[in-house]
Every structure is written in structure tokens, then in C-alpha cells.
Design a protein around this motif. Sequence first.
Motif, PDB file in Angstrom:
ATOM      1  N   PRO A   1       0.833  -1.206   0.000  1.00  0.00           N
ATOM      2  CA  PRO A   1       0.000   0.000   0.000  1.00  0.00           C
ATOM      3  C   PRO A   1       0.866   1.254   0.000  1.00  0.00           C
ATOM      4  O   PRO A   1       2.083   1.201   0.228  1.00  0.00           O
ATOM      5  CB  PRO A   1      -0.796  -0.124   1.299  1.00  0.00           C
ATOM      6  CG  PRO A   1       0.087  -0.923   2.200  1.00  0.00           C
ATOM      7  CD  PRO A   1       0.852  -1.869   1.314  1.00  0.00           C
ATOM      8  N   GLN A   2       0.227   2.390  -0.235  1.00  0.00           N
ATOM      9  CA  GLN A   2       0.964   3.662  -0.238  1.00  0.00           C
ATOM     10  C   GLN A   2       1.526   3.983   1.132  1.00  0.00           C
ATOM     11  O   GLN A   2       2.651   4.442   1.254  1.00  0.00           O
ATOM     12  CB  GLN A   2       0.041   4.803  -0.688  1.00  0.00           C
ATOM     13  CG  GLN A   2       0.151   5.148  -2.150  1.00  0.00           C
ATOM     14  CD  GLN A   2      -0.503   6.476  -2.470  1.00  0.00           C
ATOM     15  OE1 GLN A   2      -0.174   7.495  -1.883  1.00  0.00           O
ATOM     16  NE2 GLN A   2      -1.432   6.452  -3.402  1.00  0.00           N
TER      17      GLN A   2
ATOM     18  N   ASP B   1       3.158   3.792 -10.250  1.00  0.00           N
ATOM     19  CA  ASP B   1       4.395   4.497  -9.937  1.00  0.00           C
ATOM     20  C   ASP B   1       5.016   5.014 -11.215  1.00  0.00           C
ATOM     21  O   ASP B   1       5.409   4.229 -12.079  1.00  0.00           O
ATOM     22  CB  ASP B   1       5.395   3.587  -9.210  1.00  0.00           C
ATOM     23  CG  ASP B   1       6.493   4.400  -8.528  1.00  0.00           C
ATOM     24  OD1 ASP B   1       7.087   5.253  -9.190  1.00  0.00           O
ATOM     25  OD2 ASP B   1       6.741   4.171  -7.334  1.00  0.00           O
ATOM     26  N   ARG B   2       5.115   6.311 -11.340  1.00  0.00           N
ATOM     27  CA  ARG B   2       5.658   6.929 -12.541  1.00  0.00           C
ATOM     28  C   ARG B   2       7.153   6.693 -12.686  1.00  0.00           C
ATOM     29  O   ARG B   2       7.733   6.915 -13.741  1.00  0.00           O
ATOM     30  CB  ARG B   2       5.380   8.433 -12.521  1.00  0.00           C
ATOM     31  CG  ARG B   2       6.128   9.171 -11.422  1.00  0.00           C
ATOM     32  CD  ARG B   2       5.661  10.615 -11.289  1.00  0.00           C
ATOM     33  NE  ARG B   2       6.062  11.423 -12.412  1.00  0.00           N
ATOM     34  CZ  ARG B   2       7.203  12.080 -12.473  1.00  0.00           C
ATOM     35  NH1 ARG B   2       8.064  11.998 -11.490  1.00  0.00           N
ATOM     36  NH2 ARG B   2       7.490  12.819 -13.517  1.00  0.00           N
ATOM     37  N   ARG B   3       7.827   6.239 -11.611  1.00  0.00           N
ATOM     38  CA  ARG B   3       9.273   6.178 -11.642  1.00  0.00           C
ATOM     39  C   ARG B   3       9.816   4.811 -12.027  1.00  0.00           C
ATOM     40  O   ARG B   3      11.011   4.626 -12.150  1.00  0.00           O
ATOM     41  CB  ARG B   3       9.826   6.597 -10.274  1.00  0.00           C
ATOM     42  CG  ARG B   3       9.714   8.090 -10.042  1.00  0.00           C
ATOM     43  CD  ARG B   3       9.760   8.461  -8.580  1.00  0.00           C
ATOM     44  NE  ARG B   3       8.475   8.275  -7.947  1.00  0.00           N
ATOM     45  CZ  ARG B   3       8.189   8.694  -6.726  1.00  0.00           C
ATOM     46  NH1 ARG B   3       9.075   9.318  -6.025  1.00  0.00           N
ATOM     47  NH2 ARG B   3       6.995   8.491  -6.212  1.00  0.00           N
ATOM     48  N   LEU B   4       8.943   3.815 -12.162  1.00  0.00           N
ATOM     49  CA  LEU B   4       9.402   2.500 -12.614  1.00  0.00           C
ATOM     50  C   LEU B   4       9.332   2.479 -14.132  1.00  0.00           C
ATOM     51  O   LEU B   4       8.310   2.182 -14.726  1.00  0.00           O
ATOM     52  CB  LEU B   4       8.542   1.394 -11.991  1.00  0.00           C
ATOM     53  CG  LEU B   4       8.755   1.227 -10.481  1.00  0.00           C
ATOM     54  CD1 LEU B   4       7.822   0.166  -9.934  1.00  0.00           C
ATOM     55  CD2 LEU B   4      10.192   0.882 -10.151  1.00  0.00           C
TER      56      LEU B   4
ATOM     57  N   LEU C   1       2.235  -9.329  -7.889  1.00  0.00           N
ATOM     58  CA  LEU C   1       2.651  -8.126  -7.173  1.00  0.00           C
ATOM     59  C   LEU C   1       1.712  -6.976  -7.517  1.00  0.00           C
ATOM     60  O   LEU C   1       1.500  -6.664  -8.690  1.00  0.00           O
ATOM     61  CB  LEU C   1       4.081  -7.739  -7.547  1.00  0.00           C
ATOM     62  CG  LEU C   1       5.205  -8.610  -6.995  1.00  0.00           C
ATOM     63  CD1 LEU C   1       6.532  -8.230  -7.644  1.00  0.00           C
ATOM     64  CD2 LEU C   1       5.305  -8.467  -5.480  1.00  0.00           C
ATOM     65  N   LEU C   2       1.154  -6.343  -6.483  1.00  0.00           N
ATOM     66  CA  LEU C   2       0.333  -5.143  -6.628  1.00  0.00           C
ATOM     67  C   LEU C   2       1.019  -4.046  -5.816  1.00  0.00           C
ATOM     68  O   LEU C   2       1.011  -4.086  -4.582  1.00  0.00           O
ATOM     69  CB  LEU C   2      -1.091  -5.381  -6.110  1.00  0.00           C
ATOM     70  CG  LEU C   2      -1.852  -6.566  -6.723  1.00  0.00           C
ATOM     71  CD1 LEU C   2      -3.201  -6.746  -6.026  1.00  0.00           C
ATOM     72  CD2 LEU C   2      -2.040  -6.378  -8.220  1.00  0.00           C
ATOM     73  N   LEU C   3       1.617  -3.071  -6.492  1.00  0.00           N
ATOM     74  CA  LEU C   3       2.498  -2.109  -5.837  1.00  0.00           C
ATOM     75  C   LEU C   3       1.967  -0.693  -6.011  1.00  0.00           C
ATOM     76  O   LEU C   3       1.842  -0.204  -7.122  1.00  0.00           O
ATOM     77  CB  LEU C   3       3.910  -2.206  -6.428  1.00  0.00           C
ATOM     78  CG  LEU C   3       4.523  -3.614  -6.495  1.00  0.00           C
ATOM     79  CD1 LEU C   3       5.883  -3.562  -7.161  1.00  0.00           C
ATOM     80  CD2 LEU C   3       4.613  -4.223  -5.107  1.00  0.00           C
ATOM     81  N   ASP C   4       1.673  -0.043  -4.890  1.00  0.00           N
ATOM     82  CA  ASP C   4       1.130   1.308  -4.906  1.00  0.00           C
ATOM     83  C   ASP C   4       2.246   2.283  -4.521  1.00  0.00           C
ATOM     84  O   ASP C   4       2.649   2.344  -3.361  1.00  0.00           O
ATOM     85  CB  ASP C   4      -0.033   1.413  -3.918  1.00  0.00           C
ATOM     86  CG  ASP C   4      -0.907   2.635  -4.175  1.00  0.00           C
ATOM     87  OD1 ASP C   4      -0.463   3.511  -4.938  1.00  0.00           O
ATOM     88  OD2 ASP C   4      -2.004   2.703  -3.612  1.00  0.00           O
TER      89      ASP C   4
END
Length: 503
Positions: free
Chosen positions: A366-367, A468-471, A436-439
Amino acid sequence: MGRSGRPSRGDPGHLPQEPELPGGWDLSRCLSLARADLDRISGRMRELEQRMDGADADELPLVLDEYAALQEEFAARDGWRFEARAEEVFEALGLRRLPPARLVRDLSGGERARLSLALLVLRRPPALLLDEPTNHLDDAAADWLAGWLRTYPGPCLMASHDRDLLDSAVTGLIDLDGPEGTAVRYGGRYGAYTAEQAAARRRWETRYRAWEERLAAARARLSRASVTARGYRGPRDTGKMEYDARAVGAQAAVSRQARSAREEIRRLHASSVPRPPAPLRFRAAGLADGPPTTDTGDGPLVEAEATETLGGIRLPPVVLQGTDRVVVVGPNGAGKSTLLRVLAGESPPSSGTVRHRPGLRIAHLPQESHFPAETQPLLRAFAETVNAAEDEAAEQLLGLGLFREEDLRVPVGSLSVGQRRRLDLARLVRLQPHVLLLDEPTNHLSLPLVEDLQAALDDFPGPVLTHDRRLRRVAGRLIDMGEAGSSRGGPAMSPEGRTRRDR
């Protein structure tokens, strides 16, 4: 980061990672806070205007000089366009829809962070100190901030793990965790930094292998000397003269070899090279058990029909299977985090269905990190979370390089937000998930750890859905929550290899 131009006077503007604004203030009063410096300058200018009429020949030049300096500072802060700039900044940061009477205490954490950033931008201070300024920003807002920083005329020092921001809006980087605990400055942008980091990692691995080989060789010499020494037994009474003639010299040589080996081992331990951290992986090396199968074959691992969640946010249909790579995009408040919670089975949809293949292990990051046992030491809290013995849990945390040994005794409630994020990642590694669910997984992570996370996701054999804009290299499909939950297939990559960001 430094920019050309003459800075105006005044204190630097500071944006902390977790900004604090009075909960009882409304947005109108917060906006007046951003105007405070401009009001001070304009008030002083009015005082000087009144003094000009009665100033004598000696005083007038001083009054005019101060008035000119204040005019210059007012113009440098773009004071004449404050109201227009306020509308532009609030629109760019997704705050325009908030009513002026809304209280700070009623805002979400992300809205409070964006409001603090907006107030800082509107103040236009002579210098900036920014701590993770793109946290809680969507793609459009983060791009807007990068553009604004490129034109900002004063110096800026920021702490950031946003690789896109570091690639586009800085003139140099300082690594506070350089070799032997020293701070190292790198000229240029993020690309130069990552190249040097990769080279430093290779040098570290080479030094460690050489140290291991020397230690193994010294231990082997000591072992051989010990075995040889045990072979020299005392002589029989009848052979004492012969033993003394042959054995004393040999025993002395063996003793010298043993002492030399022990001294070498002591020196090697005194100047030991620590083992490089193990690569971050979300599956054990050689893990045999893949995703669970069903009687009907290998269908989707996760499947969600179009649903409507609490709050009326429309969610798109989602299917996750194989090695899918999906990035969720959209403005703040569009339901990206809600979508991940629904897919993880943590929030039930009010209509529609979400199906998981039986036996599926889903890892949801989660965030915001949450650990209920705030007073427990880090090690005990982690061991209980993953159902492991403390010595086994410590080996994992230290082996991944996520924590130092002294960190393991720190209460969870005293951890920094970055340490909590690393604890969450360690939990996901231990789970060995199928999905994988990554916030916002890179929030609060160091840059080397962001690169490790990227490599771990490249290597992960199951589907990944992330917001995630950075991945950069993850996206194979986009789900745009800003277009009523539309889903677009096909490569989400530009020719240069960056994730496409077309809004």
C-alpha cells in the motif's frame, strides 16, 4: 541545484516530507500565508511612498534605494500576478476543485502535501529546500513541477528519489552514503550517477571475492599446519636422540607456518570487506512452485469484472496472467489505490466480482506503511509478521542490506518513513508471491534501492500491476483511471525505453 539569476532577499522556502499546516485553517487562510511576504513588501513600499514627499535631500536617496530594492524583490517574486499564478498552480497540482472554505483537517494526506507545495511555489522564496517534492503528485503535476524548477531563478537543494525529476531538473547529485560513510558529489544528472554506482558495486564485489579467497587460503594453511603438528608424536625412549635430530627443525617450521596463518587471519578480520547485499528478489533462488494451477488449466491469476467501488469510482475490467506488466495512471483521486486494494481482496467491490485462482499468493504494497505493534522492536515485529524465528528474520533483513544490525532493536514507531518502506519490501520478499500489486513502491526509497527494485521486477516471473511513474521499464499495458477506467494494450514504451507518459 543552482540556476542563474539574482536571488531576492529573505529566508529559503522549506518543504518537509510530511508538511504540517494548522488543521483549523481553511484554504483561503492558507493562501494568505503564501501572500505574507508580498504583503510585507507592498506594505513597506507604501510607507516609503509616504516618506518620499517629506524626505530631505540627505534622506531621499536612501528612501529611493530601498524602494527600488523592494520593487525588484516584488517583481522577482512575480507579485503582480499572484492571483493568476494561484489559479495556475492550484490547477496544476489538482487543488482547483477544493472549495476555499475546506479545512486542512478535512484534506487527505496527499492533498495536504500538495497544498504545502502550492503555497511554497506561490511564495517564490529566494532559495528552496525540498524533501521528496513529487510524493503524492500524479504524472502531470510532477512534470509541471519539473518544468517550474527548471525556470526557478534561485538555488535549490532537494532530497528526492524521483529518477525522472533527477534526470530533468538538477545540475548535480550528492550521495550522503558514499564509500566509507562519506558524502560524494556527482556532476551531471541521474544517468552519470547510476553508471558510477554500478561500477562501484562491481569493484565492491571484486574486493569481497579477493578477501574471501585470501581468508580461505589462510585457513587452509592453518588447518594443514595443525594436521602436520599432530603427526609429530613424542619419541620412544630408545629413539630420543634420532627424534631430536630430525623432528625439532620440522616442528619449528610447522609452528612458524601456523603463526603466520593465524596472523594473516587476524589481519583479514581486522580489515574485513563486508558482503555486498543480496539482490532484491521477490522469489527464492530456484523456487520451483509456480502459480497454482486449476482443474481447467492455466487461466488468469486475477480477474475482475467492471465494478463500482465505494465512493462511486468506476473501475475497469482487469485480467492479470503470465508475466503481465501493467501500470495504472490517472490524476489524484481517480481511484488508483482503490483499484489495487480491490484486486488484492482487501476492499470488497460494491458490485461486480473479483476472482483469484485458489492458492494464489498476492503481495500488496500500500501507499502508507502500517504496523500495529508500534512499541515492538523492528526485528520482533517483522518476525511475527512473516511468522519466522528472529534469527532467521534477522538474517534476511541484514542479508538484503535493508537494515543495519543496530536498526533491528529500534521500536517500529520510531522508524523513519523510509525504514518502514524497506520493512514492507522485506515482507514482500519473504512472501514469495505469485502476483505483485504495488502502490507507489518507490516512495521514500534510496536511489540504489529503487534500481534494485527495478531489477527485481524485471526478474519477477509473475504479473505486476503498479502505480508508480518512476518504474520506467515495467509498463507493458496502461490502465488510465483518468479516462473513466479505460485500458489500453500494447507496449507502453517510447523508443528510448522510458515509460510513455502522454498526459
